[in-house]
Design an enzyme around this catalytic site. Structure first.
Site, PDB file in Angstrom:
ATOM      1  N   HIS A 125      16.320   2.047   3.195  1.00  0.00           N
ATOM      2  CA  HIS A 125      15.692   0.752   2.964  1.00  0.00           C
ATOM      3  C   HIS A 125      16.617  -0.062   2.060  1.00  0.00           C
ATOM      4  CE1 HIS A 125      12.700  -2.024   1.180  1.00  0.00           C
ATOM      5  NE2 HIS A 125      11.905  -1.724   2.181  1.00  0.00           N
ATOM      6  N   ASP A 202      13.795   9.204  -2.296  1.00  0.00           N
ATOM      7  CA  ASP A 202      12.752   8.195  -2.103  1.00  0.00           C
ATOM      8  C   ASP A 202      11.657   8.810  -1.231  1.00  0.00           C
ATOM      9  OD1 ASP A 202      11.124   6.138  -1.263  1.00  0.00           O
ATOM     10  OD2 ASP A 202      12.699   5.029  -0.218  1.00  0.00           O
ATOM     11  N   GLN A 205       7.801   6.962   1.995  1.00  0.00           N
ATOM     12  CA  GLN A 205       7.289   7.120   3.356  1.00  0.00           C
ATOM     13  C   GLN A 205       6.845   8.550   3.652  1.00  0.00           C
ATOM     14  OE1 GLN A 205       6.704   4.718   5.533  1.00  0.00           O
ATOM     15  NE2 GLN A 205       7.501   3.133   4.178  1.00  0.00           N
ATOM     16  N   LYS A 228       1.147   3.148  -0.436  1.00  0.00           N
ATOM     17  CA  LYS A 228       1.375   3.865   0.823  1.00  0.00           C
ATOM     18  C   LYS A 228       0.395   5.026   0.983  1.00  0.00           C
ATOM     19  CE  LYS A 228       5.565   1.786   1.226  1.00  0.00           C
ATOM     20  NZ  LYS A 228       5.900   0.756   2.218  1.00  0.00           N
ATOM     21  N   CYS A 366      13.537  -4.122   6.511  1.00  0.00           N
ATOM     22  CA  CYS A 366      14.371  -3.946   5.310  1.00  0.00           C
ATOM     23  C   CYS A 366      15.337  -2.772   5.482  1.00  0.00           C
ATOM     24  CB  CYS A 366      13.521  -3.768   4.057  1.00  0.00           C
ATOM     25  SG  CYS A 366      12.561  -5.215   3.608  1.00  0.00           S
TER      26      CYS A 366
END
Length: 408
Positions: A125, A202, A205, A228, A366
Site C-alpha cells: 500500500h 503490516d 488486511q 478493519k 493505493c
C-alpha cells in the site's frame, strides 16, 4: 456445510447498516478491505462511554477518569492477549496502521546511515512505501523492492538474494489489500533476522481474517487498524518488541509521554506512554476492545473457513463471465477478488454496481505499483467478510453482467 458453523442470518442482525437500502436496492456491502461494518455491541460500547464515563484518562483522581482509564487499559490488555504479545506495554495505541508505520519509520531513521538498505515488497500500500522513501531520503539509506510475479505472489528467491549485512529493516504486508495475497511472513522474518535486520509487518488486511501470534512469528513490529476489524475508525495498534520500543526515540512530544519537564531538559515516560503523546482516542480504544470480544466470540477459525468458501464461490461465478480476468491468484489468499472486464474501465463498472446497491472499491487501491506491473489503470475489488452471503455474491455477479451489457 459451513453454514452450520456460523449462523450468518443471526450474525447479520448484529449489523444495523446491513438493513438499509442504497438507490432503492438492499445494500450489498463488499468493500470490507477498505473498512468493515460495525456491530451493535461496538456501537453500544461507544454510546456507553460518552453517556456514562466520558473523561480524560491517566491524570484524573475523580471517579469518571478512573473508570475511563480502567476501561482503556483493559482494552489494551485484550489486544495484548489477542496478538499474544509478551507484555501489555508492547501494545501502543495509534490512530491507525499508517500512524504506526510512520512512528517506526520516524524513529528507525535515526539508526540508519548512508549505504544501509531497507527492503519493502512490490505488493505494498502507498502508506507502506512513502514513509520508507522519506526515511531513506533523510538518512541516505537505499530502498530495495522484493518483486512480484503474475500470480500476485512475492518472488521469494529474489528476496533472499536482496538480503545482506547492509539490510537494516524489512517491511512487508501480511496480506495484500489490492489482491488478497497472503505473504509468507514467517519465512520473511526468519531470513531477515539471520542477517540482523528488524522486521515490520503490516497486519491491517490480515487481522480481520486470522489471528497473528507475534511471539510465534518473532516479528519486531506489527501494525493493525480497528476499523478493519468491526471497530471504529481513527484507532489502531502498533505492537513492538520491548527492546525495540526502548531503542526508538519518541515520535511526538507533549503531555502524557513525559516523566519530567524543565526548560533545560525533559525525561520521557516508560512504555507505552513514551509514544502516546496527548489525549488519545479513548472511546476508540475501548470500542476496539469490544470489537475483538465480538469477533473472538464468533471465532477466527470459523470466520476464515466461511470466508474461504465465499472466496471460492465468488471466484468460480465471476470467472464464468466472458472477458473477466481476476488479478491475484496466489495459493494463499484472503476473501478478496480484484477483477477487470476486457474493454471496460473499472470505475464505470463500479459506478453501475453502486446504482444497483452493490458497494465495491474501484481504482488502484493505493497500490499503484501493482497496477503498473499489470499495466492496468486499476481494478474492481470485491472484498468479503463473515457477514456476507452467497446470495450477495449472486447479486454481485448479476450486477456485473448487467454493467457489462450496459457498457458494451
Amino acid at each position: 456445510m459451513i453454514d452450520t458453523v456460523l449462523d450468518i442470518l443471526s450474525i447479520r442482525k448484529d449489523f444495523p447498516i446491513l438493513n438499509r437500502k442504497v438507490n432503492g436496492y438492499p445494500l450489498v456491502y463488499l468493500d470490507n478491505a477498505a473498512t468493515s461494518q460495525t456491530p451493535q455491541k461496538v456501537i453500544d460500547a461507544i454510546v456507553d462511554y460518552y453517556s456514562r464515563y466520558n473523561a480524560n484518562i491517566h491524570r484524573g483522581v475523580h471517579s469518571l477518569s478512573q473508570e475511563a482509564t480502567d476501561a482503556y487499559e483493559q482494552a489494551r490488555k485484550k489486544i495484548q492477549l489477542h496478538f499474544n504479545a509478551a507484555h501489555t506495554h508492547e501494545i501502543l495505541f495509534t490512530s491507525g496502521t499508517t500512524h504506526g508505520v510512520n512512528l517506526v519509520a520516524n524513529g528507525f531513521g535515526s539508526f540508519l546511515k548512508e549505504g544501509d538498505e531497507v527492503i519493502v515488497s512490490a505488493l505494498e500500500h502507498h502508506s507502506n512505501i512513502v514513509p520508507w522513501q522519506m526515511m531513506c531520503e533523510r538518512s541516505g539509506a537505499v530502498l530495495k523492492v522484493i518483486p512480484m510475479n503474475l500470480e500476485g505472489e512475492l518472488v521469494m528467491e529474489a528476496y533472499h538474494e536482496l538480503l545482506s549485512d547492509r539490510t537494516k529493516l524489512v517491511f512487508c504486508n501480511h496480506v495484500s489489500n489490492a489482491l488478497g495475497t497472503v505473504n509468507p511472513i514467517k519465512e520473511i522474518i526468519e531470513a531477515a533476522h539471520r542477517v540482523g535486520a528488524a522486521v515490520l509487518i503490516d497486519g491491517a488486511q490480515a487481522a480481520p481474517h486470522l489471528k497473528a501470534d507475534v511471539q510465534q512469528l518473532d516479528v519486531d513490529f506489527y501494525v493493525v487498524s480497528a476499523h478493519k476489524m468491526c471497530g471504529p475508525t481513527g484507532v489502531g495498534v502498533l505492537y513492538g518488541k520491548e527492546e525495540w520500543l526502548n531503542k526508538l526515540p519518541p515520535y511526538q512530544g507533549g503531555g502524557e509521554m513525559i516523566a519530567e519537564v524543565t526548560f533545560e531538559k525533559t525525561t520521557y515516560a516508560e512504555l507505552p506512554h513514551k509514544f502516546e503523546a496527548g489525549t488519545p482516542n479513548i472511546c476508540g480504544g475501548i470500542a476496539f476492545g469490544a470489537a475483538l470480544d465480538y469477533m473472538n466470540a464468533i471465532g477466527f477459525e470459523a470466520i476464515a473457513q466461511y470466508e474461504h468458501e465465499l472466496l471460492e464461490y465468488a471466484t468460480k461465478e465471476l470467472l464464468a463471465i466472458e472477458g473477466l480476468r481476476i488479478y491475484g491468484n496466489g495459493k494463499e489468499k484472503t476473501a478478496v477478488v480484484s477483477f477487470n472486464i476486457e474493454g471496460l474501465h473499472p470505475y464505470d463498472i463500479g459506478s453501475i454496481l453502486d446504482k444497483l446497491g452493490v458497494a465495491v472499491r474501484t481504482g488502484h487501491h493505493c497500490a499503484q505499483p501493482i497496477m503498473d506491473f499489470y499495466k492496468i489503470p486499476g481494478t474492481v475489488r470485491a472484498s468479503f467478510s463473515f457477514y456476507n452471503t452467497k446470495e450477495e455474491v449472486d447479486v454481485l455477479v448479476k450486477s456485473v453482467k448487467r454493467a457489462q451489457a450496459m457498457l458494451s
